[in-house]
Design a protein around this motif. Structure first.
Motif, PDB file in Angstrom:
ATOM      1  N   VAL A   1       0.835  -1.207   0.000  1.00 15.74           N
ATOM      2  CA  VAL A   1       0.000   0.000   0.000  1.00 15.74           C
ATOM      3  C   VAL A   1       0.870   1.257   0.000  1.00 15.74           C
ATOM      4  O   VAL A   1       0.631   2.205  -0.774  1.00 15.74           O
ATOM      5  CB  VAL A   1      -0.944  -0.003   1.214  1.00 15.74           C
ATOM      6  N   LEU A   2       1.880   1.296   0.846  1.00 14.07           N
ATOM      7  CA  LEU A   2       2.772   2.464   0.901  1.00 14.07           C
ATOM      8  C   LEU A   2       3.521   2.650  -0.413  1.00 14.07           C
ATOM      9  O   LEU A   2       3.752   3.779  -0.845  1.00 14.07           O
ATOM     10  CB  LEU A   2       3.762   2.316   2.057  1.00 14.07           C
ATOM     11  N   THR A   3       3.907   1.559  -1.055  1.00 12.91           N
ATOM     12  CA  THR A   3       4.607   1.652  -2.343  1.00 12.91           C
ATOM     13  C   THR A   3       3.722   2.306  -3.393  1.00 12.91           C
ATOM     14  O   THR A   3       4.176   3.153  -4.171  1.00 12.91           O
ATOM     15  CB  THR A   3       5.039   0.252  -2.819  1.00 12.91           C
ATOM     16  N   VAL A   4       2.466   1.923  -3.416  1.00 14.81           N
ATOM     17  CA  VAL A   4       1.529   2.517  -4.372  1.00 14.81           C
ATOM     18  C   VAL A   4       1.316   3.996  -4.067  1.00 14.81           C
ATOM     19  O   VAL A   4       1.328   4.853  -4.959  1.00 14.81           O
ATOM     20  CB  VAL A   4       0.183   1.759  -4.347  1.00 14.81           C
ATOM     21  N   LEU A   5       1.145   4.338  -2.798  1.00  6.06           N
ATOM     22  CA  LEU A   5       0.912   5.726  -2.412  1.00  6.06           C
ATOM     23  C   LEU A   5       2.127   6.615  -2.675  1.00  6.06           C
ATOM     24  O   LEU A   5       1.986   7.814  -2.930  1.00  6.06           O
ATOM     25  CB  LEU A   5       0.540   5.799  -0.922  1.00  6.06           C
ATOM     26  N   ALA A   6       3.318   6.046  -2.600  1.00  6.99           N
ATOM     27  CA  ALA A   6       4.540   6.847  -2.785  1.00  6.99           C
ATOM     28  C   ALA A   6       4.737   7.290  -4.229  1.00  6.99           C
ATOM     29  O   ALA A   6       5.529   8.200  -4.497  1.00  6.99           O
ATOM     30  CB  ALA A   6       5.756   6.059  -2.306  1.00  6.99           C
ATOM     31  N   ARG A   7       4.063   6.658  -5.179  1.00  8.69           N
ATOM     32  CA  ARG A   7       4.170   7.004  -6.601  1.00  8.69           C
ATOM     33  C   ARG A   7       5.640   7.082  -7.035  1.00  8.69           C
ATOM     34  O   ARG A   7       6.122   8.096  -7.546  1.00  8.69           O
ATOM     35  CB  ARG A   7       3.433   8.316  -6.894  1.00  8.69           C
ATOM     36  N   ILE A   8       6.329   5.994  -6.826  1.00  5.98           N
ATOM     37  CA  ILE A   8       7.765   5.925  -7.111  1.00  5.98           C
ATOM     38  C   ILE A   8       8.001   5.911  -8.618  1.00  5.98           C
ATOM     39  O   ILE A   8       7.375   5.133  -9.342  1.00  5.98           O
ATOM     40  CB  ILE A   8       8.363   4.652  -6.473  1.00  5.98           C
ATOM     41  N   PRO A   9       8.896   6.760  -9.131  1.00 10.53           N
ATOM     42  CA  PRO A   9       9.177   6.768 -10.572  1.00 10.53           C
ATOM     43  C   PRO A   9       9.851   5.473 -10.996  1.00 10.53           C
ATOM     44  O   PRO A   9      10.624   4.890 -10.244  1.00 10.53           O
ATOM     45  CB  PRO A   9      10.116   7.969 -10.746  1.00 10.53           C
ATOM     46  N   GLU A  10       9.549   5.032 -12.191  1.00 11.30           N
ATOM     47  CA  GLU A  10      10.083   3.768 -12.703  1.00 11.30           C
ATOM     48  C   GLU A  10      11.055   4.033 -13.842  1.00 11.30           C
ATOM     49  O   GLU A  10      10.867   4.960 -14.634  1.00 11.30           O
ATOM     50  CB  GLU A  10       8.934   2.887 -13.204  1.00 11.30           C
ATOM     51  N   SER A  11      12.108   3.228 -13.898  1.00 10.86           N
ATOM     52  CA  SER A  11      13.057   3.318 -15.009  1.00 10.86           C
ATOM     53  C   SER A  11      13.539   1.915 -15.341  1.00 10.86           C
ATOM     54  O   SER A  11      13.540   1.031 -14.484  1.00 10.86           O
ATOM     55  CB  SER A  11      14.258   4.214 -14.639  1.00 10.86           C
ATOM     56  N   ARG A  12      13.934   1.719 -16.603  1.00  8.93           N
ATOM     57  CA  ARG A  12      14.375   0.400 -17.051  1.00  8.93           C
ATOM     58  C   ARG A  12      15.629   0.533 -17.892  1.00  8.93           C
ATOM     59  O   ARG A  12      15.877   1.571 -18.488  1.00  8.93           O
ATOM     60  CB  ARG A  12      13.277  -0.288 -17.872  1.00  8.93           C
ATOM     61  N   ARG A  13      16.413  -0.539 -17.922  1.00  7.84           N
ATOM     62  CA  ARG A  13      17.603  -0.603 -18.773  1.00  7.84           C
ATOM     63  C   ARG A  13      17.317  -1.577 -19.907  1.00  7.84           C
ATOM     64  O   ARG A  13      16.869  -2.699 -19.681  1.00  7.84           O
ATOM     65  CB  ARG A  13      18.819  -1.071 -17.961  1.00  7.84           C
TER      66      ARG A  13
END
Length: 534
Positions: free
Chosen positions: A200-212
């Protein structure tokens, strides 16, 4: 490092102009990652407290129970490098969430283990998948923390991450002792609410995503998993197979040969699972060595001190948990000091203090084991814990900082592979030492009480399996000379087991002393440069 990494963002993680929401988002992200990794640390210790109850109800052998404990650590060591690489390729947040789900589902299944012949196989399989979930989760979680905090604030964030996540290991013994009084199965089920909070906290934090955009080194992943698995298997089974057995050395040497092949393959492939060029940085190499030798003691101490308390001190699981709390009082206090030293003076002073303090603490603790008194041991247990607390966060943070401009998931995978491989080796080697010394001492005690050598040796082998849920040292019941000798030898056997544990704790002291010698080679330089802006 391999490929062209995408730089970790050093500015606000919120849209431009939304400075107000930056701090809450960072805090939510850090809290989410701490909740997630807390499960992995708790599970390194919570099973140790419940080991006698598990073996008693399911009828496991000592070697079977040791594999239940060690399967988790071995799986962590084998798959951490893969977890770090997958985190880079498919996104830190995504892999962290997948790892959390694998971990918590495996936890539920561990708690649902059926009785009977299938029990040990069931537990080993799902403890292994727990380790796989943790291996996916931890490097991804650490990479998230690195990504959302700019480099000028990253030192404090990582010190908090490593300090709190390490200190949360203390929850394992305390929670394990309390839950075991109800049912040992609940030690696995308790991960469910923790995982829900983390997600739940991970979703609320809206963490930016990046990929290689690189390919996965499947061959390298298989080689490192096989190499580590074989070598640790040899160490683990040495206590039952014997150090002179061909199978023992076939596993140890065979595993090391596979790891050498892994190293050669990684040097030739375009996108390696582990890019060994990072070891050209002397500070990174020293950090890794200090972590390796320190981890030989850090995770195994929970298992051996817990079993010692329940066997030699006749402690209940709850009392054994309180015994381990002394260690964590020292750890918690020193970890904060270690973080401050890191920020002001760099990792080298903190590592030197920690290694020296830990070596002395474990040595003095070993000498007090035969007093058979918790009260007399607490200062030395706290001193040993303080030593680990001083060095853990600085060494780990300094190693990660050396990867600036490179792949954080990959470098985290390297350091965590080293840490958990060392923990698995420590468990295996010290288990072998404890089993052999206990058997020899108990055999001598039983012979002195009238048993023949054959009877004494056969019985000592069973009594030495201290984790079978018979902490009073009485072993087999019934009539006859064997049972009579055991009934009269309870106190002597408790002392025999304490003396055998001294060898283990002296070994831990030696490991920290070697770590101190490694720390002296650290150049003392500090990482201060900022991550390049996009």
């Amino acid at each position: 490092m391999a490929g062209n990494p995408t730089p970790a963002p050093s500015g606000p993680i919120t849209p431009s102009g939304a400075a107000v929401s930056r701090a809450p988002r960072q805090k939510l992200a850090l809290a989410a990652m701490l909740f997630a990794v807390s499960m992995t640390f708790i599970d390194q210790t919570i099973v140790s407290i419940a080991a006698p109850s598990i073996t008693d109800e399911l009828g496991l052998s000592a070697s079977g129970m040791q594999w239940v404990v060690n399967a988790y650590l071995l799986s962590l060591a084998a798959f951490f490098a893969l977890g770090g690489r997958l985190s880079d390729l498919f996104g830190h947040r995504r892999i962290m969430l997948i790892g959390t789900l694998v971990f918590v589902i495996s936890s539920v299944l561990c708690g649902c283990v059926p009785s009977g012949d299938l029990a040990v196989t069931w537990l080993i399989i799902f403890r292994s998948t727990q380790g796989l979930g943790a291996a996916l989760m931890f490097p991804a979680a650490l990479a998230v923390v690195i990504a959302v905090f700019p480099v000028e604030r990253r030192g404090r964030a990582l010190a908090l991450f490593f300090g709190l996540s390490g200190a949360l290991t203390a929850v394992g013994p305390l929670l394990g002792g309390w839950l075991t009084a109800w049912t040992w199965r609940s030690i696995f089920w308790v991960n469910v609410p923790v995982a829900v909070v983390a997600i739940v906290l991970t979703v609320l934090a809206r963490i930016p995503e990046s990929r290689r955009h690189e390919r996965l080194d499947v061959v390298g992943a298989v080689l490192v998993a096989v190499g580590m698995g074989l070598s640790v298997l040899g160490f683990q089974q040495a206590s039952s197979w014997g150090w002179g057995d061909v199978a023992t050395w076939a596993c140890v040497v065979g595993g090391l040969v596979v790891l050498v092949l892994f190293f050669g393959y990684e040097r030739r492939t375009t996108h390696p699972l582990i890019d060994f060029e990072v070891f050209r940085d002397r500070a990174f190499t020293v950090d890794s060595l200090v972590l390796f030798f320190a981890m030989l003691a850090f995770v195994p101490v929970f298992f051996f001190s817990s079993v010692y308390a329940q066997v030699s001190l006749s402690a209940s699981p709850n009392q054994a948990a309180l015994f381990l709390l002394y260690f964590f009082i020292g750890f918690a206090i020193a970890s904060q000091w270690g973080g401050k030293i890191l920020d002001k003076r760099g990792a080298r002073p903190a590592m030197k203090i920690g290694c020296a303090l830990g070596a002395v603490g474990f040595y003095l603790w070993a000498q007090k084991l035969t007093d058979l008194s918790m009260h007399d041991q607490w200062p030395y247990a706290a001193m040993a814990g303080a030593g680990i607390g001083f060095l853990l966060a600085p060494a780990s943070t300094d190693a990660v900082n050396r990867s600036i401009g490179a792949s954080y998931g990959e470098v985290t995978g390297i350091t965590q592979t080293i840490r958990n491989y060392a923990a698995a080796i420590g468990m295996a080697v010290f288990s072998t030492v404890l089993a052999h010394v206990s058997t020899d001492k108990i055999t001598a005690t039983l012979q002195a009480r009238g048993l023949s050598q054959a009877e004494a040796e056969a019985t000592a082998g069973k009594v030495a399996e201290a984790v079978t849920g018979h902490p009073d040292g009485q072993g087999p019941s019934g009539d006859g000379p064997v049972a009579e000798a055991l009934r009269g030898a309870g106190d002597a056997i408790r002392m025999d087991f304490a003396e055998a544990n001294q060898w283990v704790f002296y070994g831990m002291s030696i490991a920290l002393a070697v770590a101190f010698l490694c720390a002296l080679a650290h150049p003392g330089t500090r990482v201060t440069e900022k991550v390049p802006e996009d």
